[in-house]
Motif scaffolding. Structure first.
Motif, PDB file in Angstrom:
ATOM      1  N   LYS A 154       0.265   9.505   0.852  1.00  0.00           N
ATOM      2  CA  LYS A 154       1.358   8.483   0.813  1.00  0.00           C
ATOM      3  C   LYS A 154       2.659   8.809   0.115  1.00  0.00           C
ATOM      4  CE  LYS A 154      -2.063   4.343   1.041  1.00  0.00           C
ATOM      5  NZ  LYS A 154      -3.291   5.446   0.992  1.00  0.00           N
ATOM      6  N   GLU A 155       2.335   9.993  -0.741  1.00  0.00           N
ATOM      7  CA  GLU A 155       3.774  10.297  -1.522  1.00  0.00           C
ATOM      8  C   GLU A 155       4.462  11.309  -0.571  1.00  0.00           C
ATOM      9  OE1 GLU A 155       2.443  11.186  -5.370  1.00  0.00           O
ATOM     10  OE2 GLU A 155       1.595   9.021  -5.726  1.00  0.00           O
ATOM     11  N   LYS A 165       0.708  -1.355  -0.063  1.00  0.00           N
ATOM     12  CA  LYS A 165      -0.011  -0.027  -0.075  1.00  0.00           C
ATOM     13  C   LYS A 165       0.879   1.312  -0.120  1.00  0.00           C
ATOM     14  CE  LYS A 165      -4.109  -1.805   0.039  1.00  0.00           C
ATOM     15  NZ  LYS A 165      -5.122  -1.763  -0.939  1.00  0.00           N
ATOM     16  N   PHE A 166       2.130   1.013   0.351  1.00  0.00           N
ATOM     17  CA  PHE A 166       3.036   2.261   0.505  1.00  0.00           C
ATOM     18  C   PHE A 166       4.196   2.317  -0.334  1.00  0.00           C
ATOM     19  CE2 PHE A 166       0.573   1.811   4.356  1.00  0.00           C
ATOM     20  CZ  PHE A 166      -0.127   2.982   4.479  1.00  0.00           C
ATOM     21  N   TYR A 194      -3.441   6.988   6.825  1.00  0.00           N
ATOM     22  CA  TYR A 194      -2.496   7.537   5.998  1.00  0.00           C
ATOM     23  C   TYR A 194      -2.641   7.854   4.661  1.00  0.00           C
ATOM     24  CZ  TYR A 194       2.795   8.004   5.555  1.00  0.00           C
ATOM     25  OH  TYR A 194       3.988   8.518   5.673  1.00  0.00           O
ATOM     26  N   ARG A 219      10.831   6.033   5.343  1.00  0.00           N
ATOM     27  CA  ARG A 219       9.542   5.481   5.123  1.00  0.00           C
ATOM     28  C   ARG A 219       9.654   3.847   5.547  1.00  0.00           C
ATOM     29  NH1 ARG A 219       5.520   7.782   1.744  1.00  0.00           N
ATOM     30  NH2 ARG A 219       5.468   6.002   0.845  1.00  0.00           N
ATOM     31  N   GLN A 251      -0.923  12.872   9.378  1.00  0.00           N
ATOM     32  CA  GLN A 251      -1.510  13.578   8.341  1.00  0.00           C
ATOM     33  C   GLN A 251      -2.284  14.667   8.205  1.00  0.00           C
ATOM     34  OE1 GLN A 251      -1.432  10.992   5.410  1.00  0.00           O
ATOM     35  NE2 GLN A 251       0.418  10.623   6.757  1.00  0.00           N
ATOM     36  N   SER A 254      -2.147  11.491  -4.033  1.00  0.00           N
ATOM     37  CA  SER A 254      -2.367  10.494  -3.084  1.00  0.00           C
ATOM     38  C   SER A 254      -3.846  10.311  -2.853  1.00  0.00           C
ATOM     39  CB  SER A 254      -1.591  10.596  -1.994  1.00  0.00           C
ATOM     40  OG  SER A 254      -2.131  12.078  -1.493  1.00  0.00           O
ATOM     41  N   VAL A 293      -3.665   2.198   7.262  1.00  0.00           N
ATOM     42  CA  VAL A 293      -3.760   2.346   5.549  1.00  0.00           C
ATOM     43  C   VAL A 293      -4.641   3.615   5.536  1.00  0.00           C
ATOM     44  CG1 VAL A 293      -4.417   1.408   3.368  1.00  0.00           C
ATOM     45  CG2 VAL A 293      -2.891   0.151   5.164  1.00  0.00           C
TER      46      VAL A 293
END
Length: 486
Positions: A177-178, A27-28, A174, A92, A248, A430, A171
């Motif tokens: 993600k980028e 996912k990341f 978050y 990360r 976030q 994202s 997930v």
């Protein structure tokens, strides 16, 4: 029998860990071996092999040092495999490795609580045997085996449920993600995970103590721990979960703050430019009106010359008149602000892209438009900047570069459409609402569509976009009503 059942349970548990590990990482992070179809399962295979090998060759028992050593080696294997298999930045990799390990440990200890609570079934079976409710020892042993199997299955089921739910919640939380994690941010979001791992490790060490060579569980010695331990584990997970959420939210808040600063600076320059252009344009129209009268008189006097000796004067006057015509703004939409912005953006664009075509014949702003010049400038400036940026990227591929603006009024709604050519490639953000900028400094760019959205929402409006082949279409809708000030 019990050893075989425990071994099978451990195999299933480790396989579930490996599966959700590769799902969580996928996912990341992107695999270094993405060209291979099943490359995402490499981390799963490494995890399963490493865990089973450590369990088989490293029997720790109740020795504290050996348990600590096995835990450190397991964590080291996960980190090394993550750094080898994935090509994202190191921060990360650290964060997602520690977070998975922490959620896995917390989920296991929470599931183990169910196993401890289920232990009450064995004293009950013994009481039934002593009271004669169970007629034979064979039946007692059969019921005991069934109970053990049920508890092992319950442990595995609860663990998988908690692990899956915990990872999915992270997930979902978050969203960016980028976004590149900075050092201070890493310390902020990594601390809850490390604390959770250490708490779980401490509980594992204290879970079983040996007194007079007889193992005793923590819960037998301190029954109150049956309530205290789950509370500690839940709070530990929540600190990880809400740490991500706060992080976030901080990213979004900082982006909005940066966007507002950039927008205010941009609008300050535009307002200053518009004010100057309006002043110059007003003077220019007055001068142009007077000059046209002077030129008309001079042309008539030149025509009265019967000998035709003033041919050069006539040509000169024609050139002067043409120059005066060029002083007019290039675009005429019914809005001085829009004409000024379009003219300014056009001249900026053609310096780098001389063949750029901008069509505005169908762009008309009604006189009764209630949208203030400030918000109109926000919408136009950002829309045209995005369109010209797309045309610049397309020029390396050849083809015609163009921008077309049109508008219409439907009842109380004013609708504006900006379409442009582009190279056909879009990089989604994202959270997938708008395409992402191709510029390297994404923290200072890529906010144009969000600025437009913020502007139109003040007038109960909306922003929509679509891409077909090599045409990008942006549609902006606003209610033609002046915003009521509170």
């Amino acid at each position: 029998m019990y050893d075989l059942l425990g071994f099978l349970t451990e195999i299933l548990l480790v396989m579930c860990q490996g599966y959700y590990l590769q799902w969580f990482y996928g996912k990341f992070m992107e695999s270094r071996f993405v060209r291979y179809k099943r490359s995402r399962f490499l981390i799963m295979i490494i995890w399963i092999v490493a865990r089973l090998a450590l369990s088989y060759f490293w029997k720790t028992g109740y020795d504290t040092v050996e348990m600590e050593g096995k835990w450190i080696v397991t964590m080291a294997v996960l980190l090394l495999a993550t750094f080898w298999l994935y090509k994202t930045d190191r921060k990360r990799k650290w964060y997602f490795s520690v977070t998975f390990f922490a959620v896995s440990e917390i989920s296991f200890l929470m599931a183990h609580m169910m196993l401890e609570l289920g232990q009450v079934i064995f004293p009950f079976l013994s009481w039934c045997l002593m009271e004669g409710h169970i007629s034979s020892v064979d039946i007692f042993m059969t019921l005991t085996q069934i109970s053990v199997s049920f508890l092992q299955l319950l442990l595995l089921t609860v663990y998988v449920f908690l692990l899956r739910s915990g990872l999915r919640s992270i997930v979902r939380a978050y969203r960016e993600k980028e976004y590149e994690i900075h050092r201070t941010e890493l310390a902020f979001i990594l601390t809850p995970g490390l604390a959770g791992i250490l708490i779980c490790n401490l509980l594992r060490l204290l879970m079983i103590t040996v007194e007079d060579k007889i193992p005793t569980t923590l819960y037998e010695k301190y029954p109150g721990m049956l309530l205290l331990v789950p509370a500690i584990l839940v709070l530990s997970f929540l600190s990880i979960r809400y740490g991500v959420k706060v992080y976030q939210d901080m990213i979004i808040l900082n982006r909005e703050k940066s966007s507002r600063i950039i927008l205010e600076r941009q609008m300050g320059n535009i307002q200053e430019h518009i004010g100057e252009m309006e002043r110059v344009y007003t003077n220019m129209r007055s001068i142009r009106h007077d000059m046209k009268n002077h030129l008309a008189v001079l042309t008539r006097l030149a025509d009265q010359d019967s000998k035709g000796e003033n041919t050069e004067i006539k040509e000169y006057l024609a050139e002067v008149e043409q120059t005066m015509e060029e002083l007019e703004l290039r675009f005429h939409t019914g809005s001085t602000v829009a004409d000024t912005i379009l003219t300014m953006k056009y001249h900026e664009a053609v310096r780098q892209l001389p063949d750029l075509e901008i069509e505005t014949e169908q762009l008309v702003f009604p006189k009764e438009l209630q949208i203030p010049n400030y918000d109109l400038a926000v919408i136009l400036c950002n829309a045209i900047d995005n369109a010209t940026e797309a045309c610049f990227r397309q020029k390396d591929q050849g083809g015609r570069s163009w921008i077309k603006l049109s508008s219409m009024v439907r009842g109380k709604m004013f609708i504006m459409e900006i379409s442009n050519s582009f190279d056909g490639q879009l990089r989604m953000g994202s959270h997938g609402e708008f395409p992402q900028t191709e510029k390297e400094d994404r923290e200072a760019h890529g906010m144009g569509l969000y600025n437009i959205k913020n502007a139109v929402q003040k007038y109960d409006g909306a922003v929509d976009w679509m891409a077909e082949d090599q045409t990008f279409i942006l549609t902006v809708m606003v209610k033609n009503e002046r915003k009521c000030e509170e």
